[in-house]
Design a protein around this motif. Structure first.
Motif, PDB file in Angstrom:
ATOM      1  N   VAL A 262       0.809  -1.220   0.000  1.00  0.00           N
ATOM      2  CA  VAL A 262       0.000   0.000   0.000  1.00  0.00           C
ATOM      3  C   VAL A 262       0.842   1.271   0.000  1.00  0.00           C
ATOM      4  O   VAL A 262       0.583   2.187  -0.797  1.00  0.00           O
ATOM      5  N   PRO A 263       1.858   1.409   0.870  1.00  0.00           N
ATOM      6  CA  PRO A 263       2.623   2.663   0.869  1.00  0.00           C
ATOM      7  C   PRO A 263       3.268   2.962  -0.483  1.00  0.00           C
ATOM      8  O   PRO A 263       3.310   4.127  -0.907  1.00  0.00           O
ATOM      9  N   ALA A 264       3.760   1.920  -1.163  1.00  0.00           N
ATOM     10  CA  ALA A 264       4.391   2.129  -2.472  1.00  0.00           C
ATOM     11  C   ALA A 264       3.352   2.561  -3.501  1.00  0.00           C
ATOM     12  O   ALA A 264       3.589   3.485  -4.297  1.00  0.00           O
ATOM     13  N   ALA A 265       2.198   1.902  -3.507  1.00  0.00           N
ATOM     14  CA  ALA A 265       1.143   2.254  -4.465  1.00  0.00           C
ATOM     15  C   ALA A 265       0.646   3.673  -4.225  1.00  0.00           C
ATOM     16  O   ALA A 265       0.438   4.448  -5.177  1.00  0.00           O
ATOM     17  N   ALA A 266       0.444   4.043  -2.963  1.00  0.00           N
ATOM     18  CA  ALA A 266      -0.053   5.384  -2.644  1.00  0.00           C
ATOM     19  C   ALA A 266       0.953   6.459  -3.056  1.00  0.00           C
ATOM     20  O   ALA A 266       0.583   7.488  -3.641  1.00  0.00           O
ATOM     21  N   ARG A 267       2.219   6.231  -2.783  1.00  0.00           N
ATOM     22  CA  ARG A 267       3.243   7.226  -3.131  1.00  0.00           C
ATOM     23  C   ARG A 267       3.399   7.337  -4.646  1.00  0.00           C
ATOM     24  O   ARG A 267       3.529   8.447  -5.180  1.00  0.00           O
ATOM     25  N   LEU A 268       3.396   6.201  -5.354  1.00  0.00           N
ATOM     26  CA  LEU A 268       3.528   6.238  -6.812  1.00  0.00           C
ATOM     27  C   LEU A 268       2.342   6.971  -7.438  1.00  0.00           C
ATOM     28  O   LEU A 268       2.512   7.788  -8.361  1.00  0.00           O
ATOM     29  N   ALA A 269       1.136   6.708  -6.941  1.00  0.00           N
ATOM     30  CA  ALA A 269      -0.054   7.393  -7.455  1.00  0.00           C
ATOM     31  C   ALA A 269       0.035   8.895  -7.187  1.00  0.00           C
ATOM     32  O   ALA A 269      -0.349   9.712  -8.031  1.00  0.00           O
ATOM     33  N   HIS A 270       0.559   9.247  -6.029  1.00  0.00           N
ATOM     34  CA  HIS A 270       0.706  10.665  -5.688  1.00  0.00           C
ATOM     35  C   HIS A 270       1.647  11.357  -6.670  1.00  0.00           C
ATOM     36  O   HIS A 270       1.348  12.469  -7.154  1.00  0.00           O
ATOM     37  N   GLU A 300      -5.642   9.268  -1.887  1.00  0.00           N
ATOM     38  CA  GLU A 300      -4.899   9.539  -3.109  1.00  0.00           C
ATOM     39  C   GLU A 300      -5.808   9.457  -4.337  1.00  0.00           C
ATOM     40  O   GLU A 300      -5.584  10.151  -5.333  1.00  0.00           O
ATOM     41  N   TYR A 301      -6.861   8.640  -4.257  1.00  0.00           N
ATOM     42  CA  TYR A 301      -7.783   8.512  -5.386  1.00  0.00           C
ATOM     43  C   TYR A 301      -8.567   9.806  -5.598  1.00  0.00           C
ATOM     44  O   TYR A 301      -8.815  10.220  -6.743  1.00  0.00           O
ATOM     45  N   LEU A 302      -8.948  10.438  -4.508  1.00  0.00           N
ATOM     46  CA  LEU A 302      -9.658  11.723  -4.618  1.00  0.00           C
ATOM     47  C   LEU A 302      -8.774  12.779  -5.287  1.00  0.00           C
ATOM     48  O   LEU A 302      -9.249  13.592  -6.081  1.00  0.00           O
ATOM     49  N   ILE A 303      -7.469  12.719  -4.976  1.00  0.00           N
ATOM     50  CA  ILE A 303      -6.537  13.667  -5.603  1.00  0.00           C
ATOM     51  C   ILE A 303      -6.407  13.365  -7.095  1.00  0.00           C
ATOM     52  O   ILE A 303      -6.427  14.265  -7.937  1.00  0.00           O
ATOM     53  N   ALA A 304      -6.285  12.056  -7.423  1.00  0.00           N
ATOM     54  CA  ALA A 304      -6.122  11.667  -8.819  1.00  0.00           C
ATOM     55  C   ALA A 304      -7.359  12.000  -9.643  1.00  0.00           C
ATOM     56  O   ALA A 304      -7.257  12.336 -10.831  1.00  0.00           O
TER      57      ALA A 304
END
Length: 465
Positions: A262-270, A300-304
């Motif tokens: 999760v931390p890697a996916a969230a940071r990459l999406a950011h 992060e999805y709301l930001i994307a």
């Protein structure tokens, strides 16, 4: 049976020879230096046979006397060796039984009886260790490490002592030396990998992990997962060093190898969203949500999705929830977005689905606090809102990052457990105890504590309770 038949055959031949001599009389005459000897052939043959027999007995006796000192010394040494091994065996049994006094007694006896330092030093070291005499044990292990035949055992003993003392630098040095001697040892290779990871030596840990996989000391899936986790840590270091290109490269590698991290996916999406690649960021999160839903991914999805207002956030959460519609995290994300948009009925419906689910442990506290926020937002029944908060206080702990090895719960994911040092041991689940491990939430001012039950804060954003 065979020996009896052989004896009877010999007896039959002897009797036949005697009968033949009896039936064949003859005289033998010998003359030498004026002496004359006359006798029968049978008697002469008998005398010669007796002389031969006596010579054979004399020769055997002489050989026995000549070899007697060596034979006695060998028997004495063998008896001493046997007694030494008996003492060694009893010492090992005493070590296994946890009896330090008995183990020490037999180790000293074995040292006296056996001239085999490798065996006796190992027992002596174990006996000293069992008796709490670490200095003596260390001396024995050092002596063993200096002998080629026992170097590995000595290093392993010293390594175990260093680990017990928490001396990571010395343990790392000893693990490297032991690994050079026995690279195929699973225990040594795994210990070296853990120490490298705990010391932040990500490149060294990657090399060791590759060797573990090549030698099949860990399965392929585990080796690949570790590569992903190590890549994420390298991305964190690149971020700290101010190298965004390297950070992005390592994050992509981490997500490819460990898509549920999760931390890697969230940071990459950011980073993708910050670079204007909103669709790629949203697609990445949707894929991760299928297997590992987490509040960080929802944020992060709301930001994307550029959900700048409450209704846009509801639509974004509806799209995200469709990738994993039955998961409690999907219902909680929808409920929070609906509450922020003052869609009280929609929020309540999703929260009730969380509470009605059989596996709502870890989610009930957040759902109840959101229900209290819904009641408070409607401003129709303040007493009802207080009731939900009281129920939330006894609902048990919220999900947290929980170590699979020791059960320690932490508010943030880290590569190693802060309690036991386990590499990649954290998973997002319900803690096995009501209170988080001591010190896990130290310094967290945003932790909600109701009725003495420590929990992580609800997801940040509008409508947080």
């Amino acid at each position: 049976m065979f020996r009896a038949l052989r004896f009877l055959a010999f007896l039959a031949i002897l009797i036949a020879a005697v009968l033949w001599l009896t039936d064949s009389p003859g005289m033998i005459r010998a003359e030498w230096r004026g002496y004359q000897i006359e006798t029968s052939a049978a008697l002469m043959i008998a005398v010669v046979a007796l002389l031969m027999g006596a010579s054979a007995l004399f020769y055997r006796g002489w050989i026995f006397l000549r070899r007697a000192p060596g034979t006695i010394a060998t028997a004495w040494r063998e008896r001493r060796r046997r007694r030494g091994y008996e003492a060694l065996t009893r010492g090992m049994v005493a070590v296994a039984a946890g009896d330090p006094a008995e183990a020490k007694k037999h180790s000293k006896r074995a040292e006296v009886l056996l001239n085999e330092p490798p065996l006796t030093m190992l027992l002596s070291a174990q006996a000293a260790q069992l008796g709490g005499d670490d200095k003596a044990a260390e001396a024995f292990f050092k002596a063993m490490s200096e002998r080629p035949e026992t170097a590995f055992l000595g290093l392993r003993g010293l390594l175990s002592q260093a680990l017990a003392k928490g001396d990571r630098d010395r343990a790392l040095d000893l693990a490297r030396r032991a690994y050079r001697l026995r690279p195929a040892s699973e225990w040594v290779a795994t210990t070296l990998f853990d120490l490298q990871a705990q010391s932040g030596l990500w490149l060294d840990a990657s090399v060791t992990n590759d060797e573990l996989g090549r030698r099949k000391l860990v399965d392929r899936a585990t080796a690949e997962r570790r590569k992903g986790v190590l890549a994420f840590e390298q991305a964190r270091r690149a971020h700290a060093d101010g190298d965004p290109a390297a950070e992005f490269k390592y994050l992509r590698r981490a997500h490819d190898l460990a898509p549920d991290l999760v931390p890697a996916a969230a940071r990459l999406a950011h980073l993708l969203a910050a670079d204007g690649k909103d669709r790629r960021a949203a697609g990445l999160i949707e894929k991760a949500w299928m297997t590992a839903p987490h509040p960080d991914l929802a944020r992060e999805y709301l930001i994307a999705r550029r959900a700048d207002d409450a209704l846009a956030a509801v639509k974004a959460m509806e799209k995200l929830a469709r990738t994993n519609p039955d998961h409690p995290e999907s219902h909680l994300a929808l409920a929070r977005a609906a509450a922020d948009a003052a869609l009280w009925g929609e929020a309540r419906k999703n929260l009730e689905q969380v509470l009605d689910a059989a596996d709502h442990d870890g989610y009930a506290g957040r759902a109840l606090r959101l229900l209290a926020a819904v009641e408070d937002g409607e401003a129709e029944d303040p007493a009802r809102a207080r009731e939900w908060l009281l129920r939330a206080a006894t609902a048990g702990p919220d999900n947290a990052w929980v170590c699979a090895h020791c059960g320690n719960a932490a508010p943030e994911w880290t590569v190693t457990c802060s309690n036991c040092g386990q590499f990649d041991g954290y998973s997002w689940r319900t803690p096995p105890h009501a209170g988080l491990h001591g010190g896990a939430l130290e310094g967290r001012a945003d932790v909600v504590a109701d009725g003495g039950t420590a929990r992580l804060p609800a997801p940040e954003g509008k409508g947080s309770t």
